[in-house]
Design a protein around this motif. Structure first.
Motif, mmCIF file in Angstrom:
data_model
loop_
_atom_site.group_PDB
_atom_site.id
_atom_site.type_symbol
_atom_site.label_atom_id
_atom_site.label_comp_id
_atom_site.label_asym_id
_atom_site.label_seq_id
_atom_site.Cartn_x
_atom_site.Cartn_y
_atom_site.Cartn_z
ATOM 1 N N THR A 80 0.824 -1.205 0.000
ATOM 2 C CA THR A 80 0.000 0.000 0.000
ATOM 3 C C THR A 80 0.859 1.255 0.000
ATOM 4 N N ALA A 81 0.466 2.217 -0.794
ATOM 5 C CA ALA A 81 1.122 3.523 -0.812
ATOM 6 C C ALA A 81 0.053 4.600 -0.778
ATOM 7 N N VAL A 82 0.372 5.708 -0.137
ATOM 8 C CA VAL A 82 -0.525 6.861 -0.076
ATOM 9 C C VAL A 82 0.241 8.083 -0.554
ATOM 10 N N GLU A 83 -0.295 8.754 -1.559
ATOM 11 C CA GLU A 83 0.289 10.012 -2.024
ATOM 12 C C GLU A 83 -0.468 11.144 -1.339
ATOM 13 N N THR A 84 0.238 11.941 -0.560
ATOM 14 C CA THR A 84 -0.422 12.911 0.307
ATOM 15 C C THR A 84 0.306 14.239 0.322
ATOM 16 N N THR A 85 -0.461 15.300 0.532
ATOM 17 C CA THR A 85 0.113 16.620 0.761
ATOM 18 C C THR A 85 0.530 16.787 2.218
ATOM 19 N N GLY A 86 0.090 15.858 3.070
ATOM 20 C CA GLY A 86 0.356 15.988 4.494
ATOM 21 C C GLY A 86 -0.488 17.045 5.174
ATOM 22 N N HIS A 87 -1.430 17.618 4.441
ATOM 23 C CA HIS A 87 -2.252 18.698 4.988
ATOM 24 C C HIS A 87 -3.534 18.087 5.546
ATOM 25 N N ALA A 88 -3.441 17.544 6.750
ATOM 26 C CA ALA A 88 -4.551 16.827 7.375
ATOM 27 C C ALA A 88 -4.343 16.819 8.881
ATOM 28 N N PRO A 89 -5.391 16.566 9.653
ATOM 29 C CA PRO A 89 -5.203 16.440 11.106
ATOM 30 C C PRO A 89 -4.235 15.312 11.441
ATOM 31 N N ALA A 90 -3.496 15.490 12.507
ATOM 32 C CA ALA A 90 -2.525 14.469 12.914
ATOM 33 C C ALA A 90 -3.202 13.122 13.143
ATOM 34 N N THR A 93 9.605 25.314 1.467
ATOM 35 C CA THR A 93 9.945 25.330 2.887
ATOM 36 C C THR A 93 9.705 26.692 3.522
ATOM 37 N N ASP A 94 9.210 27.639 2.751
ATOM 38 C CA ASP A 94 8.877 28.953 3.308
ATOM 39 C C ASP A 94 7.369 28.999 3.564
ATOM 40 N N ALA A 95 6.996 29.156 4.835
ATOM 41 C CA ALA A 95 5.583 29.070 5.217
ATOM 42 C C ALA A 95 4.744 30.160 4.562
ATOM 43 N N HIS A 96 5.291 31.368 4.450
ATOM 44 C CA HIS A 96 4.523 32.461 3.865
ATOM 45 C C HIS A 96 4.251 32.203 2.386
ATOM 46 N N THR A 97 5.284 31.790 1.652
ATOM 47 C CA THR A 97 5.119 31.502 0.231
ATOM 48 C C THR A 97 4.125 30.371 0.027
ATOM 49 N N PHE A 98 4.263 29.332 0.835
ATOM 50 C CA PHE A 98 3.371 28.183 0.731
ATOM 51 C C PHE A 98 1.921 28.600 0.972
ATOM 52 N N ALA A 99 1.693 29.381 2.000
ATOM 53 C CA ALA A 99 0.333 29.798 2.346
ATOM 54 C C ALA A 99 -0.255 30.736 1.299
ATOM 55 N N SER A 100 0.547 31.675 0.831
ATOM 56 C CA SER A 100 0.011 32.679 -0.086
ATOM 57 C C SER A 100 -0.338 32.095 -1.443
ATOM 58 N N ASP A 134 -1.031 25.280 5.240
ATOM 59 C CA ASP A 134 -0.369 25.509 6.525
ATOM 60 C C ASP A 134 0.882 24.639 6.568
ATOM 61 N N LEU A 135 2.035 25.233 6.269
ATOM 62 C CA LEU A 135 3.268 24.452 6.197
ATOM 63 C C LEU A 135 3.655 23.816 7.528
ATOM 64 N N PRO A 136 3.543 24.488 8.687
ATOM 65 C CA PRO A 136 3.864 23.810 9.956
ATOM 66 C C PRO A 136 3.076 22.518 10.152
ATOM 67 N N LEU A 137 1.808 22.509 9.759
ATOM 68 C CA LEU A 137 1.008 21.287 9.861
ATOM 69 C C LEU A 137 1.596 20.188 8.986
ATOM 70 N N VAL A 138 1.968 20.530 7.763
ATOM 71 C CA VAL A 138 2.545 19.556 6.837
ATOM 72 C C VAL A 138 3.840 18.970 7.408
ATOM 73 N N LEU A 139 4.680 19.822 7.976
ATOM 74 C CA LEU A 139 5.963 19.363 8.501
ATOM 75 C C LEU A 139 5.794 18.574 9.798
ATOM 76 N N GLU A 140 4.831 18.939 10.621
ATOM 77 C CA GLU A 140 4.572 18.179 11.851
ATOM 78 C C GLU A 140 4.110 16.765 11.515
ATOM 79 N N ASN A 141 3.262 16.631 10.518
ATOM 80 C CA ASN A 141 2.811 15.308 10.108
ATOM 81 C C ASN A 141 3.955 14.497 9.504
ATOM 82 N N LEU A 142 4.787 15.151 8.724
ATOM 83 C CA LEU A 142 5.932 14.462 8.135
ATOM 84 C C LEU A 142 6.859 13.920 9.211
ATOM 85 N N ALA A 143 7.065 14.690 10.268
ATOM 86 C CA ALA A 143 7.970 14.272 11.338
ATOM 87 C C ALA A 143 7.460 13.042 12.084
#
Length: 294
Positions: A156-166, A186-193, A198-207
């Motif tokens: 099984t593989a999942v292709e994800t943006t990581g933009h989801a609740p933990a 990797t720049d939160a402002h650029t990503f959001a705009s 929400d880049l911090p959410l994406v990175l927290e899930n990745l971790a």
């Protein structure tokens, strides 16, 4: 357990190891202007019109029970806000210029489709990949589907943006052998705009994920992250997290036709497609850092 499915693609070769079947689910929290699958962004049944096939016969307008199709200068004009996705016009079209995207499928029925190609999976090390949209929008249903797949011995593989609740990520992680994890910037402002994310959410899930189960997928987009500095920053992130595999995905305009089928303008039309060769320098930088870059 039912899922909202955009389409199922058999014999996929670029969505994980081996020959795979990719299930594209509907729903995505991001709004990337270069998105190649705009019909996957929202959950529902979407009417798609293929102008090149249309012969202008007017049968669709004649049979639409909602009265949301009108003929103007020999061509159909659609009021999609009133369309309920009944499919009457699709059935009436003699040129197959209309189709519906998006349907509800039971998890067991999806697995039945997947199992048609079990011999190919076994001989090539393939399996199922669930993509989107963002599959974690339907996290509970996704977990049910993955559980059925694991019961059948499927990779099984999942292709994800990581933009989801933990909680969504944690529910699916034990049932997923490989994450194709989308990192755009990797720049939160650029990503959001640009994407609304929400880049911090994406990175927290990745971790939270085991690095050995992750391939970072980087859509390389002109005017957004097509630069040595932006891609090198993503490489640094991968190294810091112990991730060694990176896919660089060159920007393409193959999805432009889908915007036309939905009757909306393509928002990133001023940029030309990139080629594999145009990413060779970025790939070399990553390989020099010890990364496996495809």
């Amino acid at each position: 357990m039912s899922l909202r499915v955009m389409e199922i693609e058999r014999f996929a070769l670029h969505d994980g190891p081996g020959i795979r079947t990719t299930v594209f689910l509907q729903g995505c929290p991001l709004r990337c202007p270069w998105c190649a699958n705009p019909e996957s962004q929202t959950i529902g049944t979407h009417l798609m019109h293929l102008p090149k096939r249309c012969v202008g016969c007017g049968r669709c307008a004649a049979v639409c029970p909602q009265g949301c199709i009108a003929m103007q200068n020999g061509r159909p004009v659609f009021d999609r806000a009133r369309c309920v996705g009944c499919g009457t016009c699709v059935a009436a079209c003699p040129a197959q210029a209309l189709r519906l995207s998006g349907k509800t499928m039971e998890a067991a029925d999806i697995v039945a489709v997947l199992m048609r190609d079990i011999s190919y999976y076994r001989h090539t090390g393939g399996g199922i990949t669930v993509s989107g949209g963002e599959p974690l929008v339907q996290a509970g249903e996704l977990a049910a589907l993955l559980s059925l797949c694991k019961a059948q011995g499927l990779h099984t593989a999942v292709e994800t943006t990581g933009h989801a609740p933990a909680a969504a990520m944690l529910a699916c992680e034990p049932l997923t052998d490989l994450f194709l994890y989308d990192i755009k910037h990797t720049d939160a402002h650029t990503f959001a705009s640009v994407t609304g994310g929400d880049l911090p959410l994406v990175l927290e899930n990745l971790a939270m994920l085991p690095p050995a189960k992750v391939v970072l997928r980087v859509p390389v987009i002109p005017g957004f992250n097509f630069s040595e500095a932006a891609i090198r920053s993503i490489y640094d992130l991968a190294l810091a997290m112990g991730i060694r595999r990176i896919d660089l995905l060159p920007y393409h305009t193959l999805g432009v036709g889908k915007y036309a089928q939905l009757g909306v303008a393509y928002p990133y039309g001023e940029h030309a497609s990139l080629t594999k060769q145009s990413l060779a320098g970025l790939r070399a930088i990553g390989e020099a850092l010890g990364l496996m870059v495809t």
